[in-house]
Scaffold this motif. Structure first.
Motif, PDB file in Angstrom:
ATOM      1  N   MET A  87      -7.335  -7.746  13.080  1.00 33.55           N
ATOM      2  CA  MET A  87      -7.328  -6.620  12.143  1.00 33.55           C
ATOM      3  C   MET A  87      -8.284  -5.509  12.607  1.00 33.55           C
ATOM      4  O   MET A  87      -8.000  -4.325  12.430  1.00 33.55           O
ATOM      5  N   LYS A  88      -9.408  -5.902  13.234  1.00 34.74           N
ATOM      6  CA  LYS A  88     -10.346  -4.912  13.742  1.00 34.74           C
ATOM      7  C   LYS A  88      -9.717  -4.075  14.857  1.00 34.74           C
ATOM      8  O   LYS A  88     -10.008  -2.895  14.999  1.00 34.74           O
ATOM      9  N   LYS A  89      -8.860  -4.685  15.640  1.00 28.94           N
ATOM     10  CA  LYS A  89      -8.229  -3.982  16.758  1.00 28.94           C
ATOM     11  C   LYS A  89      -6.986  -3.205  16.332  1.00 28.94           C
ATOM     12  O   LYS A  89      -6.282  -2.646  17.165  1.00 28.94           O
ATOM     13  N   GLY A  90      -6.694  -3.205  15.025  1.00 30.71           N
ATOM     14  CA  GLY A  90      -5.635  -2.331  14.526  1.00 30.71           C
ATOM     15  C   GLY A  90      -4.321  -3.001  14.208  1.00 30.71           C
ATOM     16  O   GLY A  90      -3.299  -2.324  14.061  1.00 30.71           O
ATOM     17  N   ALA A  91      -4.297  -4.349  14.085  1.00 29.42           N
ATOM     18  CA  ALA A  91      -3.050  -5.034  13.736  1.00 29.42           C
ATOM     19  C   ALA A  91      -2.623  -4.655  12.328  1.00 29.42           C
ATOM     20  O   ALA A  91      -3.457  -4.477  11.439  1.00 29.42           O
ATOM     21  N   PHE A  92      -1.318  -4.515  12.106  1.00 28.74           N
ATOM     22  CA  PHE A  92      -0.803  -4.208  10.774  1.00 28.74           C
ATOM     23  C   PHE A  92      -0.881  -5.445   9.880  1.00 28.74           C
ATOM     24  O   PHE A  92      -1.239  -5.366   8.707  1.00 28.74           O
ATOM     25  N   ASP A  93      -0.525  -6.627  10.454  1.00 28.48           N
ATOM     26  CA  ASP A  93      -0.594  -7.873   9.696  1.00 28.48           C
ATOM     27  C   ASP A  93      -0.737  -9.037  10.651  1.00 28.48           C
ATOM     28  O   ASP A  93      -0.665  -8.879  11.872  1.00 28.48           O
ATOM     29  N   TYR A  94      -0.890 -10.235  10.084  1.00 26.81           N
ATOM     30  CA  TYR A  94      -1.281 -11.429  10.841  1.00 26.81           C
ATOM     31  C   TYR A  94      -0.497 -12.620  10.304  1.00 26.81           C
ATOM     32  O   TYR A  94      -0.443 -12.834   9.099  1.00 26.81           O
ATOM     33  N   LEU A  95       0.153 -13.371  11.214  1.00 24.47           N
ATOM     34  CA  LEU A  95       0.935 -14.549  10.818  1.00 24.47           C
ATOM     35  C   LEU A  95       0.456 -15.778  11.577  1.00 24.47           C
ATOM     36  O   LEU A  95       0.176 -15.704  12.782  1.00 24.47           O
ATOM     37  N   THR A  96       0.372 -16.895  10.860  1.00 27.98           N
ATOM     38  CA  THR A  96      -0.040 -18.155  11.484  1.00 27.98           C
ATOM     39  C   THR A  96       1.181 -19.023  11.744  1.00 27.98           C
ATOM     40  O   THR A  96       2.005 -19.251  10.854  1.00 27.98           O
ATOM     41  N   LYS A  97       1.322 -19.468  12.989  1.00 23.74           N
ATOM     42  CA  LYS A  97       2.427 -20.370  13.352  1.00 23.74           C
ATOM     43  C   LYS A  97       2.132 -21.777  12.841  1.00 23.74           C
ATOM     44  O   LYS A  97       0.978 -22.210  12.889  1.00 23.74           O
ATOM     45  N   PRO A  98       3.148 -22.523  12.437  1.00 21.76           N
ATOM     46  CA  PRO A  98       4.539 -22.077  12.237  1.00 21.76           C
ATOM     47  C   PRO A  98       4.669 -21.282  10.940  1.00 21.76           C
ATOM     48  O   PRO A  98       3.922 -21.485   9.993  1.00 21.76           O
ATOM     49  N   PHE A  99       5.600 -20.370  10.912  1.00 19.69           N
ATOM     50  CA  PHE A  99       5.818 -19.576   9.708  1.00 19.69           C
ATOM     51  C   PHE A  99       7.312 -19.491   9.416  1.00 19.69           C
ATOM     52  O   PHE A  99       8.151 -19.709  10.288  1.00 19.69           O
ATOM     53  N   ASP A 100       7.611 -19.161   8.191  1.00 17.19           N
ATOM     54  CA  ASP A 100       8.992 -19.023   7.755  1.00 17.19           C
ATOM     55  C   ASP A 100       9.517 -17.662   8.221  1.00 17.19           C
ATOM     56  O   ASP A 100       8.822 -16.655   8.101  1.00 17.19           O
TER      57      ASP A 100
END
Length: 483
Positions: free
Chosen positions: A94-107
């Motif tokens: 998020m500090k580097k400018g990501a819009f969002d973050y997902l943890t694998k595995p995800f739907d």
């Protein structure tokens, strides 16, 4: 609007395939890369507004790749994926400018939902940029042009105060461009992109003005069938331009003062104050200081409005701007009206320079528009301005005007020096210096004929003789009193 293109960067081939199919099903165009380096090469060839990338990959990491993506295009968005759901990974992403973050595995539904949200943000950002460009173009279409010293000082003042939320009082004759200057202040401030609301206070009946400015609640007076949002609320976050402020009635002056002091308004029939974040710019073509002295305008309101005064000179006081303005109105009129006119002749410029422009810049603009419609050639000529040609001053009028200017300029310098020297009897000194050479020149032109000279000067012959003797006027080759 850009294409709905997404780049997926992940070293897991099965993950790339699943994400690609899920997103294509939602209508996106999807390209894939197996590592960060390959992904960046892909970005060199094509533009992808949205990138989905893994953090842990061989070679360059996803976070390093994210930094490079954001460096290349700050408007693009990135969704980061990782199998290691550590707090540090999330914070760094998020500090580097990501819009969002997902943890694998995800739907996959979670991914498509975030992608849809990201795309909506991209669309909104694009709409804002388009809107800002439209506003900028609109502003440029009504911009003030001028290279005179007086206008350059105004432009400097705008540069100094645009970013500071001080109130500004614009003064000047009708048609000088007070609203255009107000727009320039707004569009060069941090409020650019927010509302700019104009209210002509002289054009709204007094019994309706309070409701127009501050709004009203339903049923607050006869005819108030529904709630009304006033101009101040419409301008919230932006700027309100109050034209003809000198015509504001005393009771509303008090309410406007409260807005300036308390930063809040109250609707007619309202139950409490409403906070306001509005910059106030005001304008008048009347003398507010005189109105204060006459008790017609509140002195405390005047001081609140007059924090930064800007006086816009009439066009007749900055004639050197007319050639530049003429060119500007021809170019703009050509686009608006489809005119083929691209220039003007020297004699029409002289005609415009000789005119006094009681309607100021507005009159010049309207006159040029009319001329563009009526002119079939490439250049504006005196025939393009029949009203000006009709009223053109004769040679005698031009001569008198030039003489007046000459006398005024030199007389001012003479009087200034006499006062500095604490001289007495200035009128006598002036008359001696003007009357003596004048009599001498007239007598010389008529060959010493005193009867003719007295007729031209408008004095009787005896008076002329006395003045000749008083000033000791001796004409060369004068053989006496020629009758």
């Amino acid at each position: 609007m850009f294409e709905k293109k997404i780049l997926v960067i992940d070293d897991d081939e099965s993950m790339r395939w699943v994400i690609k199919k899920a997103l294509e099903k939602e209508g996106y165009q999807v390209a894939v890369s197996s590592n960060a380096e390959e992904g960046l090469k892909h970005l060199d060839k094509e533009t992808f507004p949205l990138v989905i990338l893994d953090i842990l990959m061989p070679g360059m990491s996803g976070l390093e790749c994210l930094e490079e993506i954001r460096r290349r295009d700050a408007k693009s968005l990135a969704i980061v994926m990782t199998a290691q759901a550590t707090m540090q990974n999330a914070i760094e992403a998020m500090k580097k400018g990501a819009f969002d973050y997902l943890t694998k595995p995800f739907d996959m539904d979670a991914l498509t939902l975030i992608a849809a949200k990201a795309w909506r943000i991209l669309e909104l950002n694009d709409e804002v940029e388009v809107l800002k460009e439209e506003i900028r173009e609109k502003f440029e279409s009504v911009t003030v042009v001028g290279e005179s010293a007086k206008m350059q000082e105004i432009f400097k003042t705008i540069g100094r105060i645009a970013e500071r939320d001080v109130t500004v009082l614009l003064t000047g004759e009708s048609g000088t461009g007070k609203e255009v200057i107000a727009r320039a202040i707004h569009y060069n401030s941090h409020r650019f992109g927010k509302p700019f609301i104009t209210v002509n206070l002289a054009a709204i009946p007094g019994d309706l003005l309070e409701s127009e400015l501050f709004g009203h609640e339903k049923g607050s007076f006869t005819g108030a069938a529904s709630q009304k949002i006033g101009k101040f609320e419409q301008a919230n976050g932006g700027t309100i331009f109050l034209d003809e402020i000198g015509d504001l009635e005393k009771n509303l002056q008090t309410k406007l003062l409260r807005v300036l002091q308390e930063k809040e308004i109250e609707r007619v029939g309202g139950s409490g104050p409403i906070p306001m974040d509005v910059r106030i710019l005001a304008a008048t073509n009347s003398n507010l200081e005189q109105k204060v002295q006459e008790g017609l305008f509140r002195d405390d309101l005047f001081f609140r409005l007059n924090v930064v005064p800007i006086h816009i000179p009439p066009l007749r006081e900055r004639r050197e701007d007319i050639p530049l303005m003429l060119k500007f109105f021809i170019e703009r009129g050509g686009k608006e009206l489809g005119s083929q006119v691209s220039g003007y002749t020297e004699d029409i410029l002289n005609l415009l320079l000789d005119y006094d422009w009681p309607g100021n810049v507005r009159e010049l603009e309207n006159m040029v528009k009319r001329a563009l419609v009526m002119t079939s050639g490439k250049n504006l000529t005196p025939d393009s301005f029949p009203s000006l040609a009709k009223d053109r001053p004769g040679a005698e009028q031009v001569m008198k005007k030039n003489f007046d200017l000459c006398i005024r300029n030199n007389l001012y310098e003479f009087v200034h020096r006499m006062i500095q020297a604490n001289a007495q009897g200035i009128l006598k000194h002036v008359m001696e210096r003007i009357e003596s050479p004048l009599l001498e020149m007239v007598l010389k032109e008529v060959g010493g004929n005193q009867i003719r000279a007295s007729q031209i000067l408008g004095i009787n012959r005896n008076t002329l003789r006395k003045k000749i003797k008083e000033y000791d006027i001796r004409l060369k080759n004068n053989k006496g009193d020629k009758r």
